[in-house]
Structures are given as C-alpha cells and as structure tokens.
Design an enzyme around this catalytic site. Structure first.
Site, mmCIF file in Angstrom:
data_model
loop_
_atom_site.group_PDB
_atom_site.id
_atom_site.type_symbol
_atom_site.label_atom_id
_atom_site.label_comp_id
_atom_site.label_asym_id
_atom_site.label_seq_id
_atom_site.Cartn_x
_atom_site.Cartn_y
_atom_site.Cartn_z
ATOM 1 C CE LYS A 1 75.797 68.453 -90.532
ATOM 2 N NZ LYS A 1 76.898 68.144 -91.635
ATOM 3 N NE ARG B 1 76.265 66.021 -99.947
ATOM 4 C CZ ARG B 1 76.600 64.941 -99.506
ATOM 5 N NH1 ARG B 1 77.136 63.871 -100.228
ATOM 6 N NH2 ARG B 1 76.377 64.449 -98.092
ATOM 7 N NE ARG C 1 73.008 60.940 -97.586
ATOM 8 C CZ ARG C 1 73.318 62.103 -96.812
ATOM 9 N NH1 ARG C 1 73.384 61.869 -95.373
ATOM 10 N NH2 ARG C 1 73.785 63.357 -97.270
ATOM 11 N NE ARG D 1 76.926 59.750 -95.359
ATOM 12 C CZ ARG D 1 76.717 61.065 -94.805
ATOM 13 N NH1 ARG D 1 76.882 61.474 -93.619
ATOM 14 N NH2 ARG D 1 76.419 62.092 -95.782
ATOM 15 N NE ARG E 1 73.430 71.732 -95.796
ATOM 16 C CZ ARG E 1 73.187 70.563 -95.277
ATOM 17 N NH1 ARG E 1 72.290 70.422 -94.546
ATOM 18 N NH2 ARG E 1 73.773 69.365 -95.643
HETATM 19 P P1 AMP Z 1 72.488 66.140 -94.950
HETATM 20 O O1 AMP Z 1 72.040 64.902 -94.718
HETATM 21 O O2 AMP Z 1 72.342 67.414 -93.976
HETATM 22 O O3 AMP Z 1 73.774 66.332 -95.659
HETATM 23 O O4 AMP Z 1 71.356 66.765 -96.234
HETATM 24 C C1 AMP Z 1 71.281 66.241 -97.618
HETATM 25 C C2 AMP Z 1 70.985 67.357 -98.667
HETATM 26 O O5 AMP Z 1 69.749 67.899 -98.225
HETATM 27 C C3 AMP Z 1 71.848 68.526 -98.766
HETATM 28 O O6 AMP Z 1 72.985 68.240 -99.763
HETATM 29 C C4 AMP Z 1 70.639 69.542 -99.346
HETATM 30 O O7 AMP Z 1 70.489 69.374 -100.715
HETATM 31 C C5 AMP Z 1 69.405 69.178 -98.489
HETATM 32 N N1 AMP Z 1 69.655 69.862 -97.488
HETATM 33 C C6 AMP Z 1 69.458 69.420 -96.007
HETATM 34 N N2 AMP Z 1 69.327 70.366 -95.231
HETATM 35 C C7 AMP Z 1 69.276 71.599 -95.875
HETATM 36 C C8 AMP Z 1 69.144 73.068 -95.393
HETATM 37 N N3 AMP Z 1 69.057 73.344 -94.206
HETATM 38 N N4 AMP Z 1 69.055 73.582 -96.475
HETATM 39 C C9 AMP Z 1 68.964 73.359 -97.861
HETATM 40 N N5 AMP Z 1 69.254 72.152 -98.148
HETATM 41 C C10 AMP Z 1 69.231 71.119 -97.207
#
Ligand code: AMP
Length: 189
Positions: A14, A145, A134, A128, A89
C-alpha cells in the site's frame, strides 16, 4: 476530488503504490500508520497510547482513529484528492469515512484491494523488519497483525463491494506492473 482507498493486508504494498499515486495524480496522502509512528516519535500522549496497541499488533480504537483522520483530511486545502492508506481497517471506520466525506460533499471514488498470498506477505514483512527496523515487523507481531487483518479488516472487501467501489488488484508482480494495473483503474474514473 479523487478519493482513493488503498487497501490490503500488511505488506501488500500500500505504501509503495501510494507514493506512486501521489506522484502521478498529485494527490494528498494519509497513512494512519505513519501518523501514529510520528506521534510515537514525538512522544505525544496519543503516541504513548498508540504504542501499546501497535507493539501488540492490535488496532487503535476506532473513535481515536476517526478523529485523527478527519483532522488530517481537513488540513488539506484545495486538494485534487486524497489517498487513504491503512484506513479504514474496520467496518465502523468505513462507515465513519463515508459519513465524514458525505458531510463535505465528497465520496470514496474507488477502493483498490491489493491481493497478495499470505506466505509472500510474511516474507516481505520479515525482510522489511530487517531493513527498516520497524518494531512491529517481527514474526510474532506480524502473525498477530495478519490475524487482526483477517478478522477485522478483510470484511471490508464485501462492504466495499456492496457500496459499488471495490476494485481487485493483483498485488503479486513487479512494482511497475502493479502500478500499471492501478493506473488503468484510476484512469477510468
Ligand atoms: P500500518 O503502518 O498501516 O501497517 O499500521 C501500523 C499499526 O498502526 C497497525 O498495526 C495498527 O496498530 C495501527 N493502525 C494504523 N492504522 C490504523 C487504523 N486505521 N485503525 C486502527 N489502528 C491502526
């Protein structure tokens, strides 16, 4: 406005494809994950709350995310459009996004679902984690996740199908090939 939801499991590409969309179509980009990581880095209250959830592979509560999203969206002035990356999400977030956009005379133009097989997601995320450090890209948290993705996020596929916005994208292949498929769909809008 061109309002694009870029959707997919963790590791589906993404972020990479969003950067290309920004470049080609001159859109603004909201990555809720990036917003939260910046809050953590800056040591804010929100960052402290978010860290507990992120490190555990869990989602941040909907109400918090919806407020953040509306604030970032409203900070864009005279925007050609916005890419929503990592949001929604949950079904509640999708409903809130629809309401938030409606209140502003807007709607989601398309939901691009980047589909990547699970074994490939694991390989990409572990790589990654090694490269970027990260914290949530370790095997144990990745598994959590992915489980959260299947139980809480994947139901959005049917939700967006019902809403008439769904678009399947094969997320396996070269970055250029995937972007070509995305562009083809976006150009039809
Ligand atoms: P990402 O970088 O999009 O993979 O997000 C990393 C982490 O941030 C996720 O595993 C969640 O813990 C949190 N997170 C990001 N976006 C959301 C969202 N829309 N709703 C809830 N938690 C989020």
């Amino acid at each position: 406005m061109l309002n694009i939801v870029i959707f997919g499991a963790p590791g589906s590409g993404k972020g990479t494809q969003s950067a290309r969309l920004v470049e080609k179509y001159g859109l603004n980009h909201i990555s809720t994950g990036d917003v939260l990581r910046a809050e953590i880095k800056n040591g804010t209250e929100l960052g402290k709350t978010a860290k507990g959830y992120i490190d555990n592979g869990q989602l941040i509560p909907d109400e918090l995310m919806i407020d953040i999203l509306a604030n970032v969206f409203d900070s864009f002035k005279n925007s050609k459009g916005v890419i929503f990356d990592g949001f929604p999400r949950t079904i509640a977030q999708a409903e809130a996004l629809k309401k938030m956009l409606n209140e502003r005379g807007q709607e989601v133009s398309i939901m691009l679902d980047l589909e990547v097989p699970e074994d490939e997601l694991m390989v990409r995320l572990i790589k990654r984690g090694q490269e970027s450090g990260r914290a949530d890209d370790n095997e144990e948290t990745i598994k959590k996740r992915l489980a959260v993705y299947h139980s809480q996020t994947a139901p959005l596929i049917d939700w967006y199908k019902n809403d008439g916005k769904y678009c399947y994208i094969n997320g396996l292949g070269t970055m250029d090939g995937i972007f070509a498929a995305i562009s083809e769909s976006v150009d039809k809008l």
